[in-house]
Design an enzyme around this catalytic site. Structure first.
Site, PDB file in Angstrom:
ATOM      1  N   HIS A  30      17.674 -68.026 -54.100  1.00 41.90           N
ATOM      2  CA  HIS A  30      16.801 -68.496 -55.177  1.00 41.90           C
ATOM      3  C   HIS A  30      16.474 -69.960 -54.899  1.00 41.90           C
ATOM      4  O   HIS A  30      17.365 -70.759 -54.597  1.00 41.90           O
ATOM      5  CB  HIS A  30      17.473 -68.343 -56.532  1.00 41.90           C
ATOM      6  CG  HIS A  30      16.557 -68.643 -57.678  1.00 41.90           C
ATOM      7  ND1 HIS A  30      15.353 -67.986 -57.857  1.00 41.90           N
ATOM      8  CD2 HIS A  30      16.628 -69.553 -58.686  1.00 41.90           C
ATOM      9  CE1 HIS A  30      14.749 -68.460 -58.927  1.00 41.90           C
ATOM     10  NE2 HIS A  30      15.500 -69.427 -59.447  1.00 41.90           N
ATOM     11  N   HIS A  42      12.087 -74.181 -61.543  1.00 42.61           N
ATOM     12  CA  HIS A  42      11.996 -73.047 -60.618  1.00 42.61           C
ATOM     13  C   HIS A  42      11.204 -71.914 -61.254  1.00 42.61           C
ATOM     14  O   HIS A  42      10.954 -71.886 -62.461  1.00 42.61           O
ATOM     15  CB  HIS A  42      13.395 -72.578 -60.192  1.00 42.61           C
ATOM     16  CG  HIS A  42      14.362 -72.342 -61.316  1.00 42.61           C
ATOM     17  ND1 HIS A  42      14.988 -71.138 -61.523  1.00 42.61           N
ATOM     18  CD2 HIS A  42      14.827 -73.165 -62.294  1.00 42.61           C
ATOM     19  CE1 HIS A  42      15.795 -71.221 -62.568  1.00 42.61           C
ATOM     20  NE2 HIS A  42      15.715 -72.446 -63.056  1.00 42.61           N
ATOM     21  N   CYS A 152       9.802 -67.413 -55.958  1.00 40.01           N
ATOM     22  CA  CYS A 152      10.369 -68.755 -56.081  1.00 40.01           C
ATOM     23  C   CYS A 152      10.214 -69.573 -54.799  1.00 40.01           C
ATOM     24  O   CYS A 152      10.094 -70.800 -54.850  1.00 40.01           O
ATOM     25  CB  CYS A 152      11.847 -68.668 -56.464  1.00 40.01           C
ATOM     26  SG  CYS A 152      12.898 -67.797 -55.268  1.00 40.01           S
TER      27      CYS A 152
END
Length: 236
Positions: A30, A42, A152
């Site tokens: 991530h 994010h 992301c």
């Protein structure tokens, strides 16, 4: 940071850094932008906090809500529904280890990385420009989240470089994440190829194709990317 790991400690972070953390036995990572004051901006599915859904949810983009979601006292609640959120560093890491993505990577280092999605040959813009983009996208969004085409990684790469694939700019953002995010583990790629071919030459050929693909899709070398101001993005 070096050939084998981009791991860093919190004290070395600077506002504008592109950071990431591996999840679920290094299956995926991530990514986000550290903005200072222990906060990270994010891009997530439906504005959910990182690490709150199942592996199936993450890989398929399922809209199913997480089974439990306890509000963090260190995170500022957001009313945004565009998927871009601000979290404290601990929530972003979700128990994982902190890494910093590398820009302007040396070609030898880039090709020597056993795992994709950790560096790029492309140069980053000044940190203040990165912060401006991240905060603007926090307010306006980054399009519709798609685990393969707009995730992301794409978000963080855009914040750092302002680059988008030219034929995708009018509909959605798309970058090298499709290859680096899903094809992050060389071990997994080689393992699958070995099962299919069961020959040494087939494995070596497959590994070579993996590296060529990773190089070809990198923003630092591909010719179909354009620089686009964050104010001109088609926020949807």
């Amino acid at each position: 940071m070096g050939l084998f790991s981009n791991r860093v400690d919190r004290e070395s972070l600077k506002p504008g850094d592109h950071i990431y953390s591996w999840r679920v036995a290094y299956i995926y990572a991530h990514h986000g932008i550290y903005v200072g004051d222990n906060k990270v901006i994010h891009f997530t599915r439906h504005g959910q906090e990182a690490g709150t859904g199942s592996v199936f949810d993450v890989l398929t983009g399922s809209s199913a809500p997480p089974p439990t979601l306890i509000p963090c006292p260190n995170c500022t609640p957001t009313k945004n529904t565009n998927g871009v959120i601000a979290s404290c560093l601990d929530c972003f890491l979700s128990g994982g280890v902190l890494y910093r993505f590398e820009y302007s990577a040396n070609l030898a280092v880039f090709m020597g990385k056993a795992r994709g999605g950790t560096c790029t040959l492309a140069a980053s813009d000044p940190l203040e420009t990165t912060l401006h983009r991240a905060n603007c996208l926090l307010d306006h969004g980054f399009g519709c989240y798609n685990v393969f085409k707009n995730n992301c990684v794409d978000f963080a790469l855009y914040c750092k470089t302002g680059l988008l694939v030219s034929d995708k700019k009018s509909t959605s953002q798309s970058g090298p994440a499709s290859s680096s995010f899903i094809g992050g583990s060389l071990t997994g790629v080689v393992s699958v190829l070995f099962k299919v071919t069961k020959t040494t030459s087939g494995v070596l050929s497959g590994a070579a194709m993996y590296y060529v693909s990773r190089y070809t899709y990198d923003f630092g070398v591909r010719s179909d990317v354009i620089k686009l101001d964050v104010e001109d993005l088609p926020h949807k």
